[in-house]
Design a protein around this motif. Structure first.
Motif, short mmCIF file in Angstrom:
data_model
loop_
_atom_site.label_atom_id
_atom_site.label_comp_id
_atom_site.label_asym_id
_atom_site.label_seq_id
_atom_site.Cartn_x
_atom_site.Cartn_y
_atom_site.Cartn_z
N PHE A 37 45.69 35.14 3.91
CA PHE A 37 46.36 35.00 2.62
C PHE A 37 47.41 33.89 2.60
O PHE A 37 48.17 33.80 1.64
CB PHE A 37 47.02 36.34 2.23
CG PHE A 37 46.05 37.49 2.18
CD1 PHE A 37 45.11 37.58 1.16
CD2 PHE A 37 46.06 38.47 3.16
CE1 PHE A 37 44.22 38.62 1.11
CE2 PHE A 37 45.15 39.52 3.13
CZ PHE A 37 44.23 39.59 2.09
N GLN A 69 50.18 33.60 4.11
CA GLN A 69 51.55 34.12 4.10
C GLN A 69 52.17 33.84 5.47
O GLN A 69 51.85 34.53 6.44
CB GLN A 69 51.55 35.62 3.79
CG GLN A 69 51.03 35.96 2.40
CD GLN A 69 50.96 37.46 2.16
OE1 GLN A 69 51.12 38.26 3.08
NE2 GLN A 69 50.72 37.83 0.92
N ARG A 121 48.62 45.70 0.22
CA ARG A 121 48.18 44.91 -0.92
C ARG A 121 47.55 45.76 -2.03
O ARG A 121 47.36 45.27 -3.15
CB ARG A 121 47.18 43.85 -0.47
CG ARG A 121 47.79 42.78 0.42
CD ARG A 121 46.77 41.73 0.79
NE ARG A 121 46.36 40.96 -0.38
CZ ARG A 121 46.99 39.88 -0.83
NH1 ARG A 121 48.08 39.45 -0.22
NH2 ARG A 121 46.55 39.24 -1.89
N SER A 122 47.19 47.01 -1.72
CA SER A 122 46.44 47.76 -2.73
C SER A 122 47.00 49.13 -3.06
O SER A 122 46.67 49.70 -4.11
CB SER A 122 44.98 47.93 -2.27
OG SER A 122 44.93 48.70 -1.08
#
Length: 296
Positions: free
Chosen positions: A116, A118, A169-170
Motif C-alpha cells: 500500500f 505506506q 483496513r476493513s
C-alpha cells in the motif's frame, strides 16, 4: 472502556495466546494438527456465535459485499497462519514458536510499504536487522540451520502480519468486531476439518484425550482472546496494542518453562531478547516521536 482498560484487555489476550502455545503443543500427542485446528475453531465459533448474533441485531449498518469479501480473506489468512504454526510445533519448541510468531509485528510495516506504499518509521530498518540477528542466535549462532518447524513459524508470522493489515483496513468501519471474529473462526474450522478428514485419522478416544487442550484453545486462546484483540484495539492506539499483544512471546516462554520444562541456552535467550527488542522498538519509538511533536 478507557485506554488503560483496553491495554489490560490486550495484555490478557497476550497471556491467553502464550498459554495457548502449550495447549497446541501437547494436544498433538493425541491428534493431528489439522484436526486440532478444526475442533479448536469450531468451538471458538460456537462459543462466540451468540454474541455475534446479539451484535448483529443491535447494528444499524449492514455488511457490504466488500466487508464480506474482506472477512473471508481474513478467515483464509487466519487458517493459513494457524496451519503453519500448528504443523511447525511438531518440530520446534513452544518457546521458539512464541518468539518467532512475534516477528509479525516487524513484518507489518514492510508489507504495508510493498502492498500500500505506506512508509514506516526509520526505526523499522534497524529493528529488522535486530530481529534477524535474534533468529541467528536462536538457531545457535553458527550456520543458519533453523528447523522446519521454525521456518513454518516464520511463515505463520507472515500470514499474521497480512491478517493484522487486513483487519486494520476493513474492520474498524464495520462496527462488528465479534461478527468478524466468528466469521474467521468458522472459515478456519471448515477448511481445517475438511483437510483433517482427508489426511488425518479421526479417533474419538484420541479426541477425548486431547479435549482439555481443545477446550482451552477453542474457548480461551481462540474465541475469547481473538475477540478481545479486536475489541481492545478500538479503544487504544495501534502501537500500544502491538506492545501488549506481543507479550504472547514472553508468556509462551514462561508457560513453556513451567509446564513443559523447556529451557533455552544463553545464546537462545539473547536471541529472544533481540527479537523482543525489535518488536518493541518498532512500536515504542514512533509513539514517543509523535508525542514529542504534539507537545512541541
Amino acid at each position: 472502556m478507557t485506554r488503560v482498560q483496553a491495554n489490560l484487555v490486550l495484555l490478557l489476550a497476550g497471556a491467553m495466546w502464550g498459554m495457548g502455545f502449550v495447549a497446541q503443543s501437547t494436544a498433538m500427542d493425541a491428534i493431528g494438527p489439522f484436526l486440532f485446528i478444526g475442533l479448536r475453531f469450531a468451538i471458538a465459533c460456537l462459543s462466540m456465535l451468540p454474541f455475534a448474533i446479539w451484535e448483529s441485531r443491535g447494528s444499524t449498518r449492514s455488511l457490504t459485499f466488500t466487508d464480506k469479501r474482506n472477512f473471508l480473506l481474513i478467515g483464509l489468512l487466519l487458517f493459513a497462519g494457524m496451519a503453519a504454526q500448528q504443523v511447525g510445533l511438531l518440530t520446534t519448541s513452544v518457546t521458539n514458536s512464541g518468539f518467532l510468531t512475534g516477528l509479525y509485528v516487524v513484518m507489518v510495516p514492510f508489507l504495508a510499504v510493498l502492498l500500500f506504499r505506506q512508509w514506516p518509521h526509520l526505526v523499522v530498518w534497524p529493528a529488522a536487522l535486530s530481529a534477524l540477528a535474534g533468529i541467528w542466535l536462536l538457531s545457535g549462532a553458527g550456520s543458519v540451520a533453523l528447523t522446519t518447524g521454525d521456518w513454518l513459524t516464520i511463515l505463520c508470522a507472515l500470514f499474521w502480519a497480512l491478517q493484522v493489515i487486513m483487519i486494520g483496513r476493513s474492520a474498524s468501519h464495520t462496527g462488528r468486531p465479534v461478527t468478524l471474529s466468528v466469521s474467521q473462526f468458522g472459515i478456519t474450522a471448515v477448511i481445517a476439518l475438511a483437510i483433517a478428514g482427508l489426511v488425518e485419522p479421526v479417533d474419538l478416544s484420541a479426541i477425548r484425550t486431547a479435549l482439555p487442550e481443545i477446550l482451552y484453545a477453542g474457548i480461551f486462546s481462540g474465541g475469547i482472546a481473538f475477540t478481545l484483540q479486536v475489541i481492545g484495539q478500538r479503544y487504544t492506539t495501534a502501537p500500544q496494542a502491538a506492545i501488549f499483544l506481543s507479550t504472547e512471546a514472553v508468556f509462551a516462554a514462561l508457560f513453556g518453562a513451567i509446564f513443559l520444562g523447556e529451557r533455552l541456552p544463553a545464546l537462545g535467550l539473547a536471541g529472544c531478547g533481540l527479537i523482543f527488542a525489535a518488536i518493541l522498538a518498532v512500536e515504542i519509538v514512533p509513539a514517543l516521536r509523535n508525542r514529542q511533536r504534539s507537545v512541541a
